[in-house]
Design a protein around this motif. Structure first.
Motif, PDB file in Angstrom:
ATOM      1  N   TRP A 277       0.730  -1.088  -0.040  1.00 51.41           N
ATOM      2  CA  TRP A 277      -0.069   0.109  -0.062  1.00 51.41           C
ATOM      3  C   TRP A 277       0.783   0.989   0.010  1.00 51.41           C
ATOM      4  O   TRP A 277       1.563   1.652   0.939  1.00 51.41           O
ATOM      5  N   LEU A 278       1.208   1.815  -1.123  1.00 54.42           N
ATOM      6  CA  LEU A 278       2.049   2.820  -1.473  1.00 54.42           C
ATOM      7  C   LEU A 278       1.587   4.340  -1.162  1.00 54.42           C
ATOM      8  O   LEU A 278       2.524   5.281  -1.263  1.00 54.42           O
ATOM      9  N   THR A 280      -0.596   5.746  -3.017  1.00 55.79           N
ATOM     10  CA  THR A 280      -0.689   6.650  -4.200  1.00 55.79           C
ATOM     11  C   THR A 280      -1.976   7.504  -4.378  1.00 55.79           C
ATOM     12  O   THR A 280      -2.885   7.270  -3.574  1.00 55.79           O
ATOM     13  N   GLU A 281      -2.041   8.270  -5.418  1.00 57.19           N
ATOM     14  CA  GLU A 281      -3.090   9.109  -5.566  1.00 57.19           C
ATOM     15  C   GLU A 281      -4.454   8.206  -5.680  1.00 57.19           C
ATOM     16  O   GLU A 281      -5.662   8.610  -4.953  1.00 57.19           O
ATOM     17  N   LYS A 282      -4.525   7.196  -6.071  1.00 55.60           N
ATOM     18  CA  LYS A 282      -5.432   6.277  -6.388  1.00 55.60           C
ATOM     19  C   LYS A 282      -5.912   5.637  -5.017  1.00 55.60           C
ATOM     20  O   LYS A 282      -7.175   5.767  -4.748  1.00 55.60           O
ATOM     21  N   GLU A 283      -4.993   5.322  -4.316  1.00 54.37           N
ATOM     22  CA  GLU A 283      -5.251   4.807  -3.074  1.00 54.37           C
ATOM     23  C   GLU A 283      -5.776   5.571  -1.855  1.00 54.37           C
ATOM     24  O   GLU A 283      -6.680   5.377  -1.184  1.00 54.37           O
ATOM     25  N   SER A 320       4.783  -0.593   4.165  1.00 57.66           N
ATOM     26  CA  SER A 320       3.381  -0.255   3.805  1.00 57.66           C
ATOM     27  C   SER A 320       2.285  -0.273   4.949  1.00 57.66           C
ATOM     28  O   SER A 320       1.440   0.512   4.712  1.00 57.66           O
TER      29      SER A 320
END
Length: 361
Positions: A277-278, A280-283, A320
């Motif tokens: 789980w980085l 990111t913009e999407k997450e 993460s």
């Protein structure tokens, strides 16, 4: 949650640098912890945390109670102490450790049904109440607020009709037993109503239990949540008595399950590993969107929100996990919500009781 992730505490040194760590938490301007300190994973969640939303003058009491819950942790749900005090894992000093770590509340997970039977009118034993009273006293001694959470979601979800008598008998007994407790003791009607306890049926059971509670605890703050495992997506189906303003609404958050429960056999993900789980913009967009949905509901209904459970299993990559936990905690606090991490011991653990040490990588 019946089983959970073994979230640990981790050293700040597991990140590349302090600046990256602070950026991970998204809290520019917050004092950074020294790299030389023995900082642990929940430092991400606790030490860099923004203050939980402050109550304004005239705010209903439930909002002030929610503010005081602040940052909590789930405890005692699977401790053998409920079978015998001699087998207890959780001890007096663990309440002090939680307070020193920065927690302000504990959610005590209660599973009394196996100790209730028709032969004696479903009465709980004196020894069971002695354990309960010990836990409440120890928490109060450390100025930790207490949530008494009925955690019998498995029994009620599997057979709500048969177990309804135990459900209501439990609340008659606990309500009477705790009627003199201070307002720092809160009730949670049921953890994660689900399966055969449908949203419609749950609304019926909730109304009956709340009526019993209010007979002896008319001003007690009570925590309730939607069906389908306290899901944000089912808030719209939750029916609350409009005149009862001393309610806090709870939600649980483990999205995305492929990340938070990777490697967990009970969740059907034993062999699904290596999921990052980085942030990111999407997450982050998914997280913010989910929480915005809950915030919109809360504003419409003028109810405070408590995240009663969140976490990430110990088989997930450590960085993460820390990144995810920080993001969830910050997103909650930015909206003025309280939260409780799942959990201190048993699984999703923060502390290794056998070694008497916080879990580190």
């Amino acid at each position: 949650m019946g089983s959970g992730s073994g979230l640990a505490w981790t050293c700040i040194q597991s990140f590349k640098n302090a600046a990256g760590f602070a950026n991970l938490a998204g809290m520019n301007g917050i004092a950074r912890l020294p790299l030389s300190s023995p900082t642990l994973l929940l430092a991400v969640v606790l030490m860099l945390a923004a203050p939980v939303g402050r109550a304004q003058p005239g705010t209903p009491n439930a909002f002030e109670q929610n503010r005081k819950l602040g940052r909590g942790v789930n405890i005692l749900g699977y401790d053998p102490i409920w079978r015998s005090r001699d087998q207890a894992r959780f001890q007096d000093q663990h309440f002090r450790l939680l307070k020193e770590a920065g927690f302000s509340s504990v959610r005590i997970n209660l599973q009394p049904f196996r100790r209730m039977n028709a032969a004696n009118g479903y009465a709980l034993s004196e020894s069971w109440f002695e354990v309960l009273d010990w836990a409440v006293r120890q928490a109060q001694a450390q100025n930790l607020r207490v949530i008494l959470d009925l955690h019998e979601y498995n029994s009620l979800g599997a057979d709500p009709v048969t177990n309804k008598v135990k459900f209501l008998a439990f609340w008659r007994q606990l309500s009477a037993h705790c009627q003199g407790a201070p307002d720092s003791v809160l009730f949670e009607v049921l953890n994660e109503p689900s399966r055969k306890l449908t949203p419609a049926l749950w609304n019926e059971y909730l109304a009956e239990a709340l009526a019993i509670i209010r007979e002896k605890n008319p001003t007690r703050t009570v925590i309730v949540g939607p069906a389908f495992w306290n899901s944000i997506d089912h808030l719209a189906e939750l029916e609350l008595p409009a005149a009862d303003r001393n309610l806090i609404v709870t939600i649980h958050y483990y999205t995305p399950m492929d990340f938070t429960h990777q490697g967990a056999a009970w969740a059907g993900r034993k062999d699904k590993l290596g999921v990052d789980w980085l942030g990111t913009e999407k997450e982050l967009g998914v997280l913010q969107g989910d929480f915005d949905k809950a915030a919109h509901w809360a504003k419409q209904h003028d109810r405070p929100i408590f995240i009663g459970e969140f976490g990430a299993y110990d088989k997930a990559p450590m960085e993460s996990r820390a990144r995810y936990l920080a993001s969830v905690a910050r997103a909650a606090e930015q909206r003025g919500w309280s939260w409780a991490y799942w959990q201190f011991d048993s699984d999703f653990i923060l502390y290794d009781i056998g070694r008497d040490a916080w879990i580190e990588p």
